[in-house]
Design a protein around this motif. Structure first.
Motif, PDB file in Angstrom:
ATOM      1  N   SER A   1       0.836  -1.203   0.000  1.00  0.00           N
ATOM      2  CA  SER A   1       0.000   0.000   0.000  1.00  0.00           C
ATOM      3  C   SER A   1       0.873   1.257   0.000  1.00  0.00           C
ATOM      4  CB  SER A   1      -0.915  -0.013   1.226  1.00  0.00           C
ATOM      5  OG  SER A   1      -1.705   1.158   1.265  1.00  0.00           O
ATOM      6  N   ALA A   2       1.931   1.231   0.800  1.00  0.00           N
ATOM      7  CA  ALA A   2       2.853   2.374   0.846  1.00  0.00           C
ATOM      8  C   ALA A   2       3.580   2.545  -0.484  1.00  0.00           C
ATOM      9  CB  ALA A   2       3.867   2.186   1.974  1.00  0.00           C
ATOM     10  N   LEU A   3       3.974   1.416  -1.112  1.00  0.00           N
ATOM     11  CA  LEU A   3       4.669   1.480  -2.403  1.00  0.00           C
ATOM     12  C   LEU A   3       3.761   2.069  -3.475  1.00  0.00           C
ATOM     13  CD1 LEU A   3       7.055   0.857  -4.250  1.00  0.00           C
ATOM     14  CD2 LEU A   3       6.146  -1.467  -4.526  1.00  0.00           C
ATOM     15  N   ARG A   4       2.516   1.624  -3.504  1.00  0.00           N
ATOM     16  CA  ARG A   4       1.573   2.160  -4.493  1.00  0.00           C
ATOM     17  C   ARG A   4       1.340   3.657  -4.273  1.00  0.00           C
ATOM     18  NH1 ARG A   4      -0.712  -3.271  -4.130  1.00  0.00           N
ATOM     19  NH2 ARG A   4      -0.753  -4.169  -6.252  1.00  0.00           N
ATOM     20  N   GLY A   5       1.314   4.066  -3.026  1.00  0.00           N
ATOM     21  CA  GLY A   5       1.178   5.497  -2.733  1.00  0.00           C
ATOM     22  C   GLY A   5       2.373   6.283  -3.233  1.00  0.00           C
ATOM     23  N   SER A   6       3.567   5.721  -3.070  1.00  0.00           N
ATOM     24  CA  SER A   6       4.785   6.379  -3.568  1.00  0.00           C
ATOM     25  C   SER A   6       4.774   6.474  -5.084  1.00  0.00           C
ATOM     26  CB  SER A   6       6.026   5.599  -3.105  1.00  0.00           C
ATOM     27  OG  SER A   6       6.142   5.600  -1.707  1.00  0.00           O
ATOM     28  N   PHE A   7       4.304   5.412  -5.739  1.00  0.00           N
ATOM     29  CA  PHE A   7       4.208   5.416  -7.193  1.00  0.00           C
ATOM     30  C   PHE A   7       3.243   6.512  -7.675  1.00  0.00           C
ATOM     31  CE2 PHE A   7       5.420   0.670  -7.761  1.00  0.00           C
ATOM     32  CZ  PHE A   7       6.743   1.023  -7.988  1.00  0.00           C
ATOM     33  N   THR A   8       2.112   6.628  -7.010  1.00  0.00           N
ATOM     34  CA  THR A   8       1.105   7.618  -7.399  1.00  0.00           C
ATOM     35  C   THR A   8       1.668   9.038  -7.283  1.00  0.00           C
ATOM     36  OG1 THR A   8      -0.726   6.193  -6.718  1.00  0.00           O
ATOM     37  CG2 THR A   8      -1.188   8.545  -6.892  1.00  0.00           C
ATOM     38  N   GLN A   9       2.341   9.303  -6.195  1.00  0.00           N
ATOM     39  CA  GLN A   9       2.919  10.630  -5.988  1.00  0.00           C
ATOM     40  C   GLN A   9       4.023  10.909  -7.008  1.00  0.00           C
ATOM     41  OE1 GLN A   9       4.929  11.200  -2.244  1.00  0.00           O
ATOM     42  NE2 GLN A   9       4.751  13.430  -2.344  1.00  0.00           N
ATOM     43  N   ALA A  10       4.875   9.908  -7.260  1.00  0.00           N
ATOM     44  CA  ALA A  10       5.973  10.088  -8.213  1.00  0.00           C
ATOM     45  C   ALA A  10       5.447  10.343  -9.623  1.00  0.00           C
ATOM     46  CB  ALA A  10       6.880   8.860  -8.202  1.00  0.00           C
ATOM     47  N   ALA A  11       4.383   9.639 -10.013  1.00  0.00           N
ATOM     48  CA  ALA A  11       3.794   9.846 -11.340  1.00  0.00           C
ATOM     49  C   ALA A  11       3.238  11.260 -11.462  1.00  0.00           C
ATOM     50  CB  ALA A  11       2.693   8.820 -11.593  1.00  0.00           C
ATOM     51  N   ARG A  12       2.602  11.726 -10.403  1.00  0.00           N
ATOM     52  CA  ARG A  12       2.048  13.086 -10.418  1.00  0.00           C
ATOM     53  C   ARG A  12       3.157  14.131 -10.520  1.00  0.00           C
ATOM     54  NH1 ARG A  12      -0.799  12.464  -6.312  1.00  0.00           N
ATOM     55  NH2 ARG A  12       0.588  13.373  -4.749  1.00  0.00           N
ATOM     56  N   LEU A  13       4.236  13.898  -9.805  1.00  0.00           N
ATOM     57  CA  LEU A  13       5.350  14.856  -9.816  1.00  0.00           C
ATOM     58  C   LEU A  13       6.152  14.795 -11.114  1.00  0.00           C
ATOM     59  CD1 LEU A  13       6.694  14.424  -6.160  1.00  0.00           C
ATOM     60  CD2 LEU A  13       5.350  16.328  -7.072  1.00  0.00           C
ATOM     61  N   SER A  14       5.990  13.721 -11.892  1.00  0.00           N
ATOM     62  CA  SER A  14       6.775  13.574 -13.125  1.00  0.00           C
ATOM     63  C   SER A  14       6.259  14.453 -14.254  1.00  0.00           C
ATOM     64  CB  SER A  14       6.754  12.108 -13.581  1.00  0.00           C
ATOM     65  OG  SER A  14       5.469  11.743 -14.068  1.00  0.00           O
ATOM     66  N   GLU A  15       5.019  14.950 -14.148  1.00  0.00           N
ATOM     67  CA  GLU A  15       4.415  15.676 -15.268  1.00  0.00           C
ATOM     68  C   GLU A  15       5.190  16.950 -15.610  1.00  0.00           C
ATOM     69  OE1 GLU A  15       0.149  17.649 -16.645  1.00  0.00           O
ATOM     70  OE2 GLU A  15       0.236  16.256 -14.947  1.00  0.00           O
ATOM     71  N   GLY A  16       5.586  17.727 -14.594  1.00  0.00           N
ATOM     72  CA  GLY A  16       6.312  18.972 -14.849  1.00  0.00           C
ATOM     73  C   GLY A  16       7.647  18.747 -15.543  1.00  0.00           C
ATOM     74  N   PRO A  17       8.531  17.905 -14.978  1.00  0.00           N
ATOM     75  CA  PRO A  17       9.801  17.619 -15.650  1.00  0.00           C
ATOM     76  C   PRO A  17       9.616  17.018 -17.042  1.00  0.00           C
ATOM     77  CG  PRO A  17       9.885  16.900 -13.372  1.00  0.00           C
ATOM     78  CD  PRO A  17       8.459  17.287 -13.644  1.00  0.00           C
ATOM     79  N   MET A  18       8.592  16.163 -17.190  1.00  0.00           N
ATOM     80  CA  MET A  18       8.329  15.554 -18.489  1.00  0.00           C
ATOM     81  C   MET A  18       7.959  16.631 -19.521  1.00  0.00           C
ATOM     82  SD  MET A  18       8.362  12.365 -19.611  1.00  0.00           S
ATOM     83  CE  MET A  18       7.976  11.343 -18.187  1.00  0.00           C
ATOM     84  N   ARG A  19       7.134  17.577 -19.125  1.00  0.00           N
ATOM     85  CA  ARG A  19       6.747  18.659 -20.026  1.00  0.00           C
ATOM     86  C   ARG A  19       7.969  19.488 -20.434  1.00  0.00           C
ATOM     87  NH1 ARG A  19       2.287  20.843 -21.832  1.00  0.00           N
ATOM     88  NH2 ARG A  19       1.023  19.455 -20.524  1.00  0.00           N
ATOM     89  N   SER A  20       8.827  19.773 -19.495  1.00  0.00           N
ATOM     90  CA  SER A  20      10.037  20.546 -19.805  1.00  0.00           C
ATOM     91  C   SER A  20      10.910  19.816 -20.816  1.00  0.00           C
ATOM     92  CB  SER A  20      10.842  20.808 -18.521  1.00  0.00           C
ATOM     93  OG  SER A  20      10.114  21.616 -17.627  1.00  0.00           O
ATOM     94  N   LEU A  21      11.005  18.492 -20.679  1.00  0.00           N
ATOM     95  CA  LEU A  21      11.796  17.701 -21.615  1.00  0.00           C
ATOM     96  C   LEU A  21      11.230  17.786 -23.031  1.00  0.00           C
ATOM     97  CD1 LEU A  21      12.710  14.337 -19.831  1.00  0.00           C
ATOM     98  CD2 LEU A  21      14.280  16.014 -20.794  1.00  0.00           C
ATOM     99  N   PHE A  22       9.933  17.585 -23.166  1.00  0.00           N
ATOM    100  CA  PHE A  22       9.315  17.595 -24.495  1.00  0.00           C
ATOM    101  C   PHE A  22       9.330  18.994 -25.108  1.00  0.00           C
ATOM    102  CE2 PHE A  22       7.579  13.506 -23.089  1.00  0.00           C
ATOM    103  CZ  PHE A  22       7.798  12.753 -24.237  1.00  0.00           C
ATOM    104  N   GLU A  23       9.110  20.013 -24.309  1.00  0.00           N
ATOM    105  CA  GLU A  23       9.165  21.385 -24.826  1.00  0.00           C
ATOM    106  C   GLU A  23      10.567  21.728 -25.308  1.00  0.00           C
ATOM    107  OE1 GLU A  23       5.583  23.505 -22.210  1.00  0.00           O
ATOM    108  OE2 GLU A  23       7.673  23.701 -21.585  1.00  0.00           O
ATOM    109  N   GLY A  24      11.577  21.317 -24.544  1.00  0.00           N
ATOM    110  CA  GLY A  24      12.961  21.582 -24.948  1.00  0.00           C
ATOM    111  C   GLY A  24      13.322  20.859 -26.229  1.00  0.00           C
ATOM    112  N   GLU A  25      12.885  19.617 -26.365  1.00  0.00           N
ATOM    113  CA  GLU A  25      13.176  18.867 -27.584  1.00  0.00           C
ATOM    114  C   GLU A  25      12.436  19.454 -28.779  1.00  0.00           C
ATOM    115  OE1 GLU A  25      15.153  15.841 -29.755  1.00  0.00           O
ATOM    116  OE2 GLU A  25      15.484  16.920 -27.872  1.00  0.00           O
TER     117      GLU A  25
END
Length: 296
Positions: A81-105
């Motif tokens: 349960s704790a691992l799934r919670g960590s995954f959910t938070q990490a996925a949510r936090l990945s959106e900003g860096p992911m957008r920066s990567l695609f915009e830069g490319e």
């Protein structure tokens, strides 16, 4: 999902005005290895890092569950349960860096495309090439990659849970359980690499299509990486010309997993003249047919 594109200008007409004729091909804009690597790192931060951080707790929970199958204890379900919670938070936090990567490319791709046109035809497209034109493609790429991260996270969590339950039930040793967790980490890295390579090249292919179709470029030459990793079916397409509106099986370059092929823009500058002469000929023949029917 295919983006609906609108032609922004006619590159062939501009080239003719510059005195160009015949068939003109541009060097393809390829994916950077840096982009693939950064995408891989972003996926690993969202999936492998939470898993690695929880690995020892998972192992301890497996040992405790094995030792006390009939007693109340710190259970594997708590850790999962704790691992799934960590995954959910990490996925949510990945959106900003992911957008920066695609915009830069995307910015880098635009610079390469503008430079190509400038060197081959002698015009600067900065006035007509806008970041707004590819904003929908970036949005889709970010959304798709966050979804892939969530999917990989779910897959990893399921693998951990089912594997540990199976091993504990069979009375496997702590060494066997530890090895299974290491194998799952290797699986996660492999999937992250596959996603990064595929999505980086798919995005590059989308940018090539968007920029070419917006310039009125309807044809491209298939260009492979020319090594032993190229699919036989794609190797057979090397140098072949295709239309964007009628792609071959599997889609245009970059569409399939691990595909590193690229679409080289092609301008057939005599085609417009041919079509105009055909229309003029058809008009003359039509006029003669009308005159003959009227007895003129």
């Amino acid at each position: 999902m295919k983006l609906k594109l609108r032609q922004a200008f006619d590159l062939a007409a501009i080239a003719r005005d510059q005195g160009k004729a015949g068939r003109v091909e541009f060097q393809p804009v390829a994916t950077r290895m840096w982009f693939e690597t950064e995408l891989y790192r972003a996926i690993n931060r969202a999936v492998l890092a939470p898993y690695t951080a929880a690995r020892e707790e998972i192992l301890e929970a497996a040992k405790a569950t094995k030792a006390t199958l009939t007693q109340d204890a710190f259970s594997l379900s708590d850790v999962m349960s704790a691992l799934r919670g960590s995954f959910t938070q990490a996925a949510r936090l990945s959106e900003g860096p992911m957008r920066s990567l695609f915009e830069g490319e995307a910015r880098r791709h635009d610079e390469k495309w503008i430079d190509q046109v400038n060197r081959v035809i002698g015009i600067d497209l900065k006035a007509v090439v806008s970041s707004r034109q590819i904003a929908p493609a970036i949005d889709l790429a970010v959304q798709g990659n966050v979804a892939l991260i969530k999917g990989l996270s779910d897959d990893v969590a399921k693998r951990v849970e089912t594997t540990i339950i199976d091993l504990v039930t069979r009375g496997a040793s702590t060494k066997e359980i530890s090895k299974a967790l290491t194998d799952i980490g290797g699986f996660t890295k492999g999937r992250a690499q596959l996603i990064a390579i595929t999505e980086a090249n798919k995005f590059n292919g989308q940018l090539n299509r968007i920029r070419q179709e917006q310039a009125g470029v309807t044809r491209y030459t298939w260009s492979t990486a020319r090594d032993n990793r190229v699919r036989p079916s794609h190797r057979a397409r090397e140098g072949q010309t295709y239309r964007w509106d009628t792609p071959p099986a599997g889609g245009p370059p970059g569409s399939e997993p691990r595909c590193r092929c690229i679409a080289r823009a092609v301008l057939d500058l005599d085609e417009g003249k041919f079509r105009r002469s055909e229309r003029q000929r058809a008009g003359r023949e039509g006029l003669r047919a009308v005159e003959a029917a009227l007895g003129l």
